[in-house]
Design a protein around this motif. Structure first.
Motif, PDB file in Angstrom:
ATOM      1  N   ARG A  87       2.809 -15.564  -4.461  1.00  0.00           N
ATOM      2  CA  ARG A  87       3.253 -14.472  -3.602  1.00  0.00           C
ATOM      3  C   ARG A  87       4.082 -13.446  -4.360  1.00  0.00           C
ATOM      4  NH1 ARG A  87       7.248 -12.952   0.394  1.00  0.00           N
ATOM      5  NH2 ARG A  87       6.194 -11.826   2.082  1.00  0.00           N
ATOM      6  N   GLU A  88       4.716 -13.857  -5.457  1.00  0.00           N
ATOM      7  CA  GLU A  88       5.528 -12.904  -6.208  1.00  0.00           C
ATOM      8  C   GLU A  88       4.688 -11.740  -6.731  1.00  0.00           C
ATOM      9  OE1 GLU A  88       3.907 -15.961  -8.959  1.00  0.00           O
ATOM     10  OE2 GLU A  88       4.949 -16.003  -7.031  1.00  0.00           O
ATOM     11  N   ARG A  89       3.405 -12.001  -6.969  1.00  0.00           N
ATOM     12  CA  ARG A  89       2.516 -10.914  -7.428  1.00  0.00           C
ATOM     13  C   ARG A  89       2.088 -10.019  -6.268  1.00  0.00           C
ATOM     14  NH1 ARG A  89      -2.173 -13.470 -10.985  1.00  0.00           N
ATOM     15  NH2 ARG A  89      -2.705 -11.245 -11.092  1.00  0.00           N
ATOM     16  N   PHE A  90       2.311 -10.473  -5.042  1.00  0.00           N
ATOM     17  CA  PHE A  90       1.953  -9.708  -3.855  1.00  0.00           C
ATOM     18  C   PHE A  90       3.093  -8.807  -3.387  1.00  0.00           C
ATOM     19  CE2 PHE A  90       1.939  -9.491   0.848  1.00  0.00           C
ATOM     20  CZ  PHE A  90       0.698  -8.911   1.075  1.00  0.00           C
ATOM     21  N   LEU A  91       4.320  -9.145  -3.769  1.00  0.00           N
ATOM     22  CA  LEU A  91       5.488  -8.441  -3.249  1.00  0.00           C
ATOM     23  C   LEU A  91       5.519  -6.944  -3.561  1.00  0.00           C
ATOM     24  CD1 LEU A  91       8.255 -11.139  -3.787  1.00  0.00           C
ATOM     25  CD2 LEU A  91       7.060 -10.505  -1.673  1.00  0.00           C
ATOM     26  N   PRO A  92       4.982  -6.479  -4.703  1.00  0.00           N
ATOM     27  CA  PRO A  92       4.943  -5.018  -4.900  1.00  0.00           C
ATOM     28  C   PRO A  92       4.169  -4.284  -3.808  1.00  0.00           C
ATOM     29  CG  PRO A  92       4.625  -6.134  -6.989  1.00  0.00           C
ATOM     30  CD  PRO A  92       4.600  -7.200  -5.936  1.00  0.00           C
ATOM     31  N   PHE A  93       3.173  -4.939  -3.207  1.00  0.00           N
ATOM     32  CA  PHE A  93       2.450  -4.321  -2.094  1.00  0.00           C
ATOM     33  C   PHE A  93       3.363  -4.159  -0.886  1.00  0.00           C
ATOM     34  CE2 PHE A  93      -0.403  -5.053   1.688  1.00  0.00           C
ATOM     35  CZ  PHE A  93      -0.958  -3.783   1.691  1.00  0.00           C
ATOM     36  N   VAL A  94       4.180  -5.170  -0.620  1.00  0.00           N
ATOM     37  CA  VAL A  94       5.146  -5.084   0.478  1.00  0.00           C
ATOM     38  C   VAL A  94       6.108  -3.921   0.235  1.00  0.00           C
ATOM     39  CG1 VAL A  94       7.037  -6.281   1.645  1.00  0.00           C
ATOM     40  CG2 VAL A  94       4.963  -7.547   0.990  1.00  0.00           C
ATOM     41  N   GLU A 143       6.771 -10.238   6.150  1.00  0.00           N
ATOM     42  CA  GLU A 143       6.194 -11.539   6.512  1.00  0.00           C
ATOM     43  C   GLU A 143       4.725 -11.664   6.134  1.00  0.00           C
ATOM     44  OE1 GLU A 143       6.940 -12.577  10.552  1.00  0.00           O
ATOM     45  OE2 GLU A 143       9.108 -12.228  10.396  1.00  0.00           O
ATOM     46  N   LEU A 144       4.151 -10.635   5.523  1.00  0.00           N
ATOM     47  CA  LEU A 144       2.755 -10.707   5.107  1.00  0.00           C
ATOM     48  C   LEU A 144       2.581 -11.736   3.982  1.00  0.00           C
ATOM     49  CD1 LEU A 144       1.895  -6.898   5.004  1.00  0.00           C
ATOM     50  CD2 LEU A 144       1.053  -8.559   6.684  1.00  0.00           C
ATOM     51  N   TYR A 145       1.468 -12.446   4.028  1.00  0.00           N
ATOM     52  CA  TYR A 145       1.123 -13.443   3.002  1.00  0.00           C
ATOM     53  C   TYR A 145       2.273 -14.432   2.814  1.00  0.00           C
ATOM     54  CZ  TYR A 145      -1.391 -15.158  -1.169  1.00  0.00           C
ATOM     55  OH  TYR A 145      -2.076 -15.939  -2.085  1.00  0.00           O
ATOM     56  N   HIS A 146       2.895 -14.819   3.918  1.00  0.00           N
ATOM     57  CA  HIS A 146       4.050 -15.712   3.871  1.00  0.00           C
ATOM     58  C   HIS A 146       3.635 -17.065   3.302  1.00  0.00           C
ATOM     59  CE1 HIS A 146       8.013 -17.097   4.888  1.00  0.00           C
ATOM     60  NE2 HIS A 146       7.543 -18.081   5.630  1.00  0.00           N
ATOM     61  N   ASN A 147       4.360 -17.538   2.306  1.00  0.00           N
ATOM     62  CA  ASN A 147       4.077 -18.816   1.631  1.00  0.00           C
ATOM     63  C   ASN A 147       2.726 -18.841   0.920  1.00  0.00           C
ATOM     64  OD1 ASN A 147       6.537 -19.963   2.448  1.00  0.00           O
ATOM     65  ND2 ASN A 147       5.670 -20.696   4.375  1.00  0.00           N
ATOM     66  N   GLY A 148       2.160 -17.676   0.653  1.00  0.00           N
ATOM     67  CA  GLY A 148       0.879 -17.627  -0.058  1.00  0.00           C
ATOM     68  C   GLY A 148       1.032 -17.959  -1.534  1.00  0.00           C
ATOM     69  N   LEU A 149      -0.077 -18.391  -2.142  1.00  0.00           N
ATOM     70  CA  LEU A 149      -0.074 -18.693  -3.567  1.00  0.00           C
ATOM     71  C   LEU A 149       0.262 -17.449  -4.387  1.00  0.00           C
ATOM     72  CD1 LEU A 149      -3.312 -20.892  -3.778  1.00  0.00           C
ATOM     73  CD2 LEU A 149      -0.941 -21.687  -3.949  1.00  0.00           C
ATOM     74  N   GLU A 196      -3.850  -8.445   7.733  1.00  0.00           N
ATOM     75  CA  GLU A 196      -3.381  -9.824   7.547  1.00  0.00           C
ATOM     76  C   GLU A 196      -3.991 -10.310   6.243  1.00  0.00           C
ATOM     77  OE1 GLU A 196      -1.247 -13.018   7.951  1.00  0.00           O
ATOM     78  OE2 GLU A 196      -1.277 -11.646   9.656  1.00  0.00           O
ATOM     79  N   VAL A 197      -3.161 -10.806   5.347  1.00  0.00           N
ATOM     80  CA  VAL A 197      -3.633 -11.264   4.039  1.00  0.00           C
ATOM     81  C   VAL A 197      -3.465 -12.773   3.948  1.00  0.00           C
ATOM     82  CG1 VAL A 197      -3.362 -11.076   1.541  1.00  0.00           C
ATOM     83  CG2 VAL A 197      -3.045  -9.047   2.983  1.00  0.00           C
ATOM     84  N   ARG A 198      -4.574 -13.481   3.838  1.00  0.00           N
ATOM     85  CA  ARG A 198      -4.541 -14.937   3.668  1.00  0.00           C
ATOM     86  C   ARG A 198      -5.264 -15.373   2.406  1.00  0.00           C
ATOM     87  NH1 ARG A 198      -6.016 -14.274   9.051  1.00  0.00           N
ATOM     88  NH2 ARG A 198      -4.347 -14.692  10.528  1.00  0.00           N
ATOM     89  N   ASP A 199      -6.170 -14.548   1.925  1.00  0.00           N
ATOM     90  CA  ASP A 199      -7.004 -14.890   0.781  1.00  0.00           C
ATOM     91  C   ASP A 199      -6.319 -14.432  -0.504  1.00  0.00           C
ATOM     92  OD1 ASP A 199     -10.496 -15.114   0.462  1.00  0.00           O
ATOM     93  OD2 ASP A 199      -9.135 -14.796  -1.222  1.00  0.00           O
ATOM     94  N   ILE A 200      -6.182 -15.323  -1.473  1.00  0.00           N
ATOM     95  CA  ILE A 200      -5.508 -14.960  -2.721  1.00  0.00           C
ATOM     96  C   ILE A 200      -6.252 -13.855  -3.451  1.00  0.00           C
ATOM     97  CG2 ILE A 200      -6.650 -16.774  -4.079  1.00  0.00           C
ATOM     98  CD1 ILE A 200      -3.967 -17.019  -5.638  1.00  0.00           C
TER      99      ILE A 200
END
Length: 354
Positions: A168-175, A160-166, A126-130
């Motif tokens: 998030r576009e930089r997180f999407l490659p992980f998804v 749905e990981l890091y949904h609405n996170g700051l 679960e990812v919540r921390d930027i």
């Protein structure tokens, strides 16, 4: 253990992975003189790992633990995802401090982690921390490129990981990486074993005496499948909040651990999101001398209510008698109402909100 078609499907996939890793030679295993002169077994492409997701109580952690305990390799580790990321941040900090360089520390850290364990089982991603969100993509890409095989559990599907996170576009490659390199298995349709274990279990024990504490010990054992639990931490905005004992999505606290420490609303929200059940000893009657604790208790119950987290507790008195002037009566009336609702037979059946 008993027959469960969803778990059986996941177990068969885990067994196939068990056989695949038996013959896998990761790139990090072939190094030194043997690698330089071309001796020893050649590295093989890593088999796809597994990403098991679904609501709480479906047996994801139990299946992963069985897989890890029987894994046919010695270089295997099983960690809670938050513990793993805490170690990653500590080692990144040490790397920067010791080398005093601006070079990217993630590639060498990924190689070092791969050399320590090339079969990595991570529970409850679960990812919540930027801070985590900004590095997991490159870190996990480095691990997979080094031949690490991953088994991951989560309450959420990858999208749905890091949904609405700051950012998030930089997180999407992980998804995208998870969906490309791991097999995704959904256990949502399985039996909710948490609900079964809670069925008929009293959750509010008063007075707070030796019998109540014995009942809480028994509840923790029943809800965790007999595990004793171990200390954990929950990461909140770069800080670590201590959890005295936890296992299988259940956390055990004393009232003082939660409400007589400098914790705030975000801390309680993170705890409620991380655990589907809290077992709390020793809720006192709160007079004016415990005004701060009473206000924190209100915030704690609000967080548990919003996340549909089950509360099993012992208390000096019933909900109506807990506030003896330590908090605003109107505010505490909401807490009393919620405590009663959370004792209802249908509360455990509501899906936990991670």
């Amino acid at each position: 253990l008993r027959p469960d078609s969803c778990q059986e499907h996941a177990a068969r996939r885990l067994h196939a992975l068990h056989e695949a890793v038996r013959h896998h030679v990761p790139a990090v295993k072939r190094r030194g003189l043997a690698a330089r002169v071309g001796l020893g077994p050649k590295p093989t492409p890593p088999p796809p790992g597994l990403y098991l997701y679904g609501p709480v109580g479906r047996g994801k952690s139990m299946l992963m633990d069985l897989f890890h305990r029987t894994a046919p390799v010695t270089a295997a580790r099983r960690l809670h995802f938050q513990s793993f990321m805490r170690t990653v941040h500590e080692r990144l900090h040490a790397y920067r401090r010791d080398r005093r360089t601006r070079d990217d520390p993630l590639p060498p850290l990924a190689r070092a982690l791969a050399e320590e364990a090339w079969l990595l089982c991570l529970d409850e991603l679960e990812v919540r921390d930027i801070a985590d969100a900004m590095i997991v993509g490159r870190l996990f890409e480095g691990l997979l490129d080094a031949g690490v095989v991953l088994v991951i559990t989560s309450n959420r599907p990858p999208d749905e990981l890091y949904h609405n996170g700051l950012q998030r576009e930089r997180f999407l490659p992980f998804v995208d990486l998870l969906k490309e390199r791991l097999e995704i298995l959904d256990l949502a349709a399985g039996t909710d074993y948490r609900r079964e274990r809670l069925a008929g279990m009293p959750v509010y024990h008063t007075p707070d005496d030796a019998a109540a504490r014995e009942n809480l010990d028994a509840a923790f054992g029943r809800l965790t499948g007999g595990q004793t639990g171990a200390p954990e931490t929950v990461r909140v905005h770069g800080r670590d909040v201590s959890v005295p004992r936890a296992a299988g999505g259940v956390a055990r606290f004393a009232f003082a651990d939660l409400c007589q420490q400098p914790l705030a609303q975000d801390d309680y929200a993170a705890i409620a999101a991380r655990f589907d059940t809290l077992v709390v000893d020793g809720v006192p009657v709160m007079g004016p001398e415990k005004a701060d604790a009473a206000r924190r208790f209100i915030l704690l119950v609000d967080a548990l209510y919003e996340h549909r987290t089950v509360l099993v507790c012992s208390a000096e008195a019933g909900p109506e008698a807990l506030n003896a002037g330590g908090a605003d009566a109107t505010e505490f009336a909401r807490t009393v109402s919620r405590l009663h609702e959370m004792q209802g037979a249908d509360w455990a059946g509501r899906p936990h909100v991670a």
